[in-house]
Design a protein around this motif. Structure first.
Motif, PDB file in Angstrom:
ATOM      1  N   UNK A   1      13.111  16.574   8.079  1.00 57.85           N
ATOM      2  CA  UNK A   1      11.683  16.307   7.907  1.00 57.85           C
ATOM      3  C   UNK A   1      11.068  15.671   9.147  1.00 57.85           C
ATOM      4  N   UNK A   2      11.749  14.693   9.721  1.00 54.84           N
ATOM      5  CA  UNK A   2      11.171  14.017  10.875  1.00 54.84           C
ATOM      6  C   UNK A   2      11.137  14.940  12.085  1.00 54.84           C
ATOM      7  N   UNK A   3      12.124  15.823  12.217  1.00 56.79           N
ATOM      8  CA  UNK A   3      12.120  16.758  13.345  1.00 56.79           C
ATOM      9  C   UNK A   3      10.979  17.758  13.221  1.00 56.79           C
TER      10      UNK A   3
ATOM     11  N   UNK B   1       9.234   0.711   8.409  1.00 49.70           N
ATOM     12  CA  UNK B   1       7.841   1.188   8.430  1.00 49.70           C
ATOM     13  C   UNK B   1       7.632   2.416   7.558  1.00 49.70           C
ATOM     14  N   UNK B   2       6.417   2.571   7.067  1.00 53.42           N
ATOM     15  CA  UNK B   2       6.059   3.796   6.358  1.00 53.42           C
ATOM     16  C   UNK B   2       5.526   4.815   7.364  1.00 53.42           C
ATOM     17  N   UNK B   3       5.163   5.994   6.865  1.00 56.82           N
ATOM     18  CA  UNK B   3       4.717   7.067   7.753  1.00 56.82           C
ATOM     19  C   UNK B   3       3.497   6.655   8.568  1.00 56.82           C
ATOM     20  N   UNK B   4       2.512   6.025   7.918  1.00 56.07           N
ATOM     21  CA  UNK B   4       1.275   5.656   8.611  1.00 56.07           C
ATOM     22  C   UNK B   4       1.545   4.676   9.747  1.00 56.07           C
TER      23      UNK B   4
ATOM     24  N   UNK C   1      10.088   5.378   6.038  1.00 65.12           N
ATOM     25  CA  UNK C   1      10.014   5.838   4.660  1.00 65.12           C
ATOM     26  C   UNK C   1       9.227   7.137   4.581  1.00 65.12           C
ATOM     27  N   UNK C   2       9.871   8.195   4.081  1.00 68.11           N
ATOM     28  CA  UNK C   2       9.210   9.466   3.807  1.00 68.11           C
ATOM     29  C   UNK C   2       9.457   9.813   2.351  1.00 68.11           C
TER      30      UNK C   2
ATOM     31  N   UNK D   1       3.486  15.687   5.186  1.00 71.69           N
ATOM     32  CA  UNK D   1       2.945  14.768   6.181  1.00 71.69           C
ATOM     33  C   UNK D   1       2.386  15.549   7.367  1.00 71.69           C
ATOM     34  N   UNK D   2       1.290  15.051   7.892  1.00 76.04           N
ATOM     35  CA  UNK D   2       0.669  15.683   9.057  1.00 76.04           C
ATOM     36  C   UNK D   2       1.549  15.500  10.286  1.00 76.04           C
ATOM     37  N   UNK D   3       1.526  16.460  11.209  1.00 74.97           N
ATOM     38  CA  UNK D   3       2.329  16.332  12.434  1.00 74.97           C
ATOM     39  C   UNK D   3       1.914  15.125  13.263  1.00 74.97           C
ATOM     40  N   UNK D   4       2.873  14.607  14.016  1.00 72.49           N
ATOM     41  CA  UNK D   4       2.621  13.498  14.936  1.00 72.49           C
ATOM     42  C   UNK D   4       2.872  14.007  16.347  1.00 72.49           C
ATOM     43  N   UNK D   5       1.854  13.951  17.180  1.00 73.40           N
ATOM     44  CA  UNK D   5       1.972  14.442  18.542  1.00 73.40           C
ATOM     45  C   UNK D   5       2.683  13.412  19.420  1.00 73.40           C
TER      46      UNK D   5
END
Length: 241
Positions: A75-77, A22-25, A48-49, A55-59
C-alpha cells in the motif's frame, strides 16, 4: 523563518507504536514539508493505514532512496509517487505481502522509471511474472539476501523469445553488479553468467559479490573470473537487518 523541515534530506521511521505512530494525514504533511528529502526508510510499524480506505497519492519527487518493510509494503509503495527513485530496498517481507506487491505491477509497471538499484533482504519471494520484471528493467545493481536467489538466476538467463527485440534477449539487460547472500545453485549461477557474457548480443555482468564462505565451498568460483569480476565479503561487515 524557513519551514523546520525544508532542508531535511534523510528520514527513518521504524517500529513506532501507540500515539507516536503517525496517521496518513500526518505522514503526508511530513513528506510535503520536506521538499529536499532524498532518503526515506520505513521499517516494521511506521504509519497507520486503515483497511478498505483509498488514500490519495503523496508526491515525493526528490526521493532517491526508499526502504520498505512490514505489512503495509504494497500500500505505501503505491501511495508514494517517486518518479526519480534510484534505489529501492525491501526488507523482512513475508511471501503473502510480497505476492501482493508483485501483483500491483500488473496495473502500474512504470512506477520506478529511473531505478538503478534493487535490494531484497529476507524477503519471501514467489513466482515473478513478466510485468514485475519489466518494471525493474532499468536496474544496474541487484542484491539478494535470503530471498530466493535461484528464482532470479533462472530468469536472468537467455530468453527464448524470437519476437523480442535484440535488447530483450536478457531480462534486465543493464544489470552490471549482482550480490548474493543465499543458497544459490552454483550451476544456475554459472550458466547465467556465461550466457550473458558469450551470447551474440551479450549483456554481461561486470561484478559478482558473494559471501567469503561461498568462495571456498568447493564450487569453482575462480573459473568465473574470466567472465566477471568476483569479490567477496564477510557477513559481519554488513547490516542485512
Amino acid at each position: 523563518g524557513s519551514p523546520p523541515l525544508e532542508k531535511l534530506s534523510s528520514l527513518d521511521l521504524r517500529w513506532m507504536w501507540g500515539h507516536v505512530k503517525p496517521d496518513y494525514a500526518t505522514f503526508r504533511h511530513l513528506i510535503r514539508a520536506s521538499p529536499s528529502l532524498e532518503r526515506l526508510t520505513l521499517r516494521g510499524s511506521y504509519i497507520t493505514l486503515h483497511p478498505n480506505i483509498i488514500y490519495a497519492p503523496i508526491q515525493a519527487p526528490s526521493l532517491r532512496y526508499l526502504e520498505l518493510s512490514g505489512d503495509n509494503l504494497c500500500r505505501i509503495s503505491s501511495i508514494l509517487q517517486t518518479p526519480f527513485l534510484e534505489t529501492l530496498t525491501l526488507a523482512n517481507v513475508d511471501e503473502s505481502e510480497f505476492r501482493e506487491f508483485v501483483s500491483s505491477f500488473q496495473e502500474s509497471s512504470n512506477r520506478y522509471p529511473r531505478l538503478q538499484s534493487l535490494s531484497l533482504l529476507n524477503v519471501g519471494t514467489c513466482t515473478l511474472p513478466s510485468p514485475f520484471m519489466q518494471a525493474f528493467s532499468s536496474i544496474k545493481r541487484l542484491m539478494i539476501v535470503n530471498s530466493g536467489a535461484d528464482r532470479f538466476l533462472q530468469l536472468l538467463r537467455t530468453r527464448e523469445d524470437s519476437s523480442c527485440v535484440t535488447e530483450c534477449n536478457f531480462i534486465w539487460p543493464r544489470l552490471e553488479t549482482l550480490t548474493i547472500v543465499d543458497d544459490a545453485n552454483y550451476d544456475t549461477l554459472r550458466s547465467m553468467i556465461v550466457e550473458r557474457a558469450t551470447h551474440p548480443q551479450p549483456a554481461p555482468l561486470r561484478r559478482l559479490v558473494v559471501h567469503a564462505g561461498y568462495m571456498h565451498s568447493g564450487q569453482s568460483i575462480p573459473s568465473l573470473m574470466q567472465y566477471v569480476r568476483v569479490d567477496s565479503f564477510r557477513c559481519e561487515d554488513y547490516d542485512f537487518r
